[in-house]
Design an enzyme around this catalytic site. Structure first.
Site, short mmCIF file in Angstrom:
data_model
loop_
_atom_site.label_atom_id
_atom_site.label_comp_id
_atom_site.label_asym_id
_atom_site.label_seq_id
_atom_site.Cartn_x
_atom_site.Cartn_y
_atom_site.Cartn_z
N ARG A 71 4.92 0.53 -71.17
CA ARG A 71 3.95 1.29 -70.39
C ARG A 71 3.01 0.35 -69.66
O ARG A 71 2.57 -0.67 -70.21
CB ARG A 71 3.14 2.22 -71.30
CG ARG A 71 3.96 3.36 -71.88
CD ARG A 71 3.13 4.24 -72.80
NE ARG A 71 3.95 5.31 -73.36
CZ ARG A 71 3.87 5.74 -74.61
NH1 ARG A 71 2.99 5.18 -75.43
NH2 ARG A 71 4.64 6.71 -75.04
N GLY B 73 1.92 15.61 -77.50
CA GLY B 73 2.74 16.07 -78.61
C GLY B 73 1.96 16.20 -79.90
O GLY B 73 2.09 17.20 -80.61
N ASP C 245 2.33 10.65 -71.21
CA ASP C 245 2.13 9.77 -72.37
C ASP C 245 0.69 9.81 -72.88
O ASP C 245 0.18 8.83 -73.41
CB ASP C 245 2.51 8.32 -72.04
CG ASP C 245 3.99 8.16 -71.77
OD1 ASP C 245 4.79 8.68 -72.57
OD2 ASP C 245 4.36 7.52 -70.78
N GLY D 190 8.81 12.81 -73.90
CA GLY D 190 8.81 11.90 -75.04
C GLY D 190 7.59 12.15 -75.89
O GLY D 190 6.53 11.59 -75.63
N HIS D 191 7.72 13.02 -76.87
CA HIS D 191 6.59 13.37 -77.73
C HIS D 191 6.84 12.86 -79.14
O HIS D 191 7.89 13.15 -79.73
CB HIS D 191 6.38 14.89 -77.74
CG HIS D 191 5.94 15.43 -76.41
ND1 HIS D 191 5.97 16.77 -76.11
CD2 HIS D 191 5.47 14.81 -75.31
CE1 HIS D 191 5.52 16.96 -74.86
NE2 HIS D 191 5.22 15.77 -74.38
N LYS E 151 20.56 26.41 -55.56
CA LYS E 151 21.44 27.42 -56.15
C LYS E 151 22.83 26.85 -56.42
O LYS E 151 23.86 27.49 -56.19
CB LYS E 151 21.50 28.67 -55.26
CG LYS E 151 20.12 29.33 -55.09
CD LYS E 151 20.15 30.51 -54.16
CE LYS E 151 20.28 30.08 -52.70
NZ LYS E 151 19.07 29.41 -52.20
#
Length: 423
Positions: free
Chosen positions: A303, A16, A12, A39-40, A141
């Site tokens: 946040r 971005g 954050d 989250g951009h 795998k």
């Protein structure tokens, strides 16, 4: 040329908007790890766009965006984001997916959420986007690569093995209902048909591009303190966020990163659980959170906020190998009064200036602060460093000195053009 744009903290940080800005002069932008838990937020003249799977250059019409082999691809999420952006001129041939990336199935999201519920108070703060089980299955795998969705002859058998492992966990650990192979096969066939125009051999494409002198940006997700190997384990993501992994994750493991831009906010923020040394008390954090709009772009979770932590961020600069630093969200500090910079930790009776990613060490640490006067002026219209108030310049230069790396970019607003370049 290969550039990496990466986070220095908990994620954050505003990567971005930096990718969006710096990709104006790039040919390709490639996501090299993670998935739809990114989250951009990009703010252009056409509006504000929240991206999760797509590269942050997607609104640059001359740039080709690629989801690299190091990703686990939420195919449904990718296709939905692409459809939502088609009206803004995003073309299929400019948005590609590496065939060597792994598939993040819908059942991975279910497993992710079920495990968080099982952990209860001991949960890690997952975004519940399926990232951990999807990466775990790749290591075991027990998942498919994107290119396997188009192997019609072998798909049913491969999918049966994948589902057997998924159902073992769904039924035996979490008490859920088994997945029906026919339904998942129909899902895979449907998404494959829609995904096929985007799928590419990223190694061949980007190897040739770099040989011909193209500029490629490797876009990081989250930040150094969330890295699987060098972050605050186990409060990390399930992939490596470091620039050193970028050549591998974009599909050209022989390449070298020519320039790494490390991104940090002008204050500290964190989504998810784990130690956070400079965290504000909840009353102050809630007030600033609402004022600044500090909520996760993917989950909308509030946040956690704190003062700028130079100890943690200097560690981020080191492990990322950052050649330069970009500071974002400087404008949000206008009018907040005196500003504190964490320059060291007090830890078990000692003053510590080197960061330890060990949770127990961080839980025992308290911040040592240096206080700066701050400023009151609105910064959002400023476009040159010299125009910034003296207090803002003093704050930026103090951070630069503490990090030991040059600050080359400062953002002063959410719009893509609200960015100051420091020569």
């Amino acid at each position: 040329m290969l550039k990496a744009i990466v986070g220095l903290n908990w994620g954050d940080e505003g990567k971005g908007r930096m990718v969006d800005n710096l990709s104006a002069e790039a040919d390709f932008t490639v996501r090299y790890h993670g998935g739809s838990n990114a989250g951009h937020t990009i703010h252009t003249d056409r509006g504000r766009f929240k991206l999760h799977s797509l590269p942050s250059s997607v609104l640059r019409p001359t740039v080709t965006g690629v989801l690299g082999p190091g990703m686990t691809v939420d195919v449904e999420g990718f296709l939905a984001e692409f459809e939502a952006l088609r009206e803004h001129g995003v073309r299929a041939d400019r948005l590609l997916v590496a065939g060597a990336a792994s598939v993040c199935f819908p059942f991975h999201r279910d497993l992710d959420g079920a495990e968080e519920e099982r952990l209860s108070d001991g949960r890690y703060g997952s975004t519940r986007r399926g990232i951990s089980p999807a990466y775990g299955d790749r290591v075991m795998k027990k998942t498919l690569l994107v290119r396997e969705l188009f192997d019609r002859a072998n798909l049913p058998g491969r999918l049966a093995a994948v589902l057997d492992w998924a159902n073992q966990r769904t039924e035996r650990i979490y008490g859920g209902a088994a997945l029906a192979p026919d339904e998942v096969l129909r899902w895979a066939s449907d998404v494959a048909e829609r995904l096929e125009p985007h799928v590419v051999d990223a190694t061949a494409l980007l190897g040739k591009a770099l040989d011909e002198g193209a500029t490629v940006i490797a876009e990081g997700q989250l930040g150094a303190l969330k890295d699987l190997y060098y972050g605050i384990y186990p409060f990390t993501t399930s992939s490596t966020c470091l620039a050193g992994h970028a050549p591998v994750g974009i599909g050209v493991p022989w390449a070298r990163v020519d320039r790494t831009v490390g991104v940090t906010k002008a204050f500290s923020s964190c989504v998810g659980a784990g130690p956070f040394v400079t965290e504000f008390d909840e009353e102050r954090a809630d007030r600033l959170r609402r004022q600044w709009g500090e909520y996760g772009a993917t989950t909308n979770r509030p946040r956690r906020l704190g003062a700028f932590d130079a100890v943690a961020t200097r560690y981020g600069v080191r492990v990322q190998g950052a050649d330069e630093v970009a500071i974002t969200n400087l404008d949000q500090l206008s009018g907040t009064g005196e500003l504190q910079l964490c320059v060291a930790y007090e830890q078990n009776g000692r003053t510590v200036r080197e960061f330890s990613p060990v949770p127990a060490d961080l839980a025992a640490a308290t911040p040592v602060y240096e206080t700066l006067p701050g400023w009151d002026e609105d910064l959002t219209g400023i476009r040159t460093y010299e125009e910034l108030p003296a207090g803002a310049r003093e704050y930026v230069e103090a951070i630069q000195d503490l990090l030991g790396a040059p600050v080359r970019h400062v953002s002063v607003g959410s719009h893509r053009d609200a960015l100051i370049e420091i020569k």
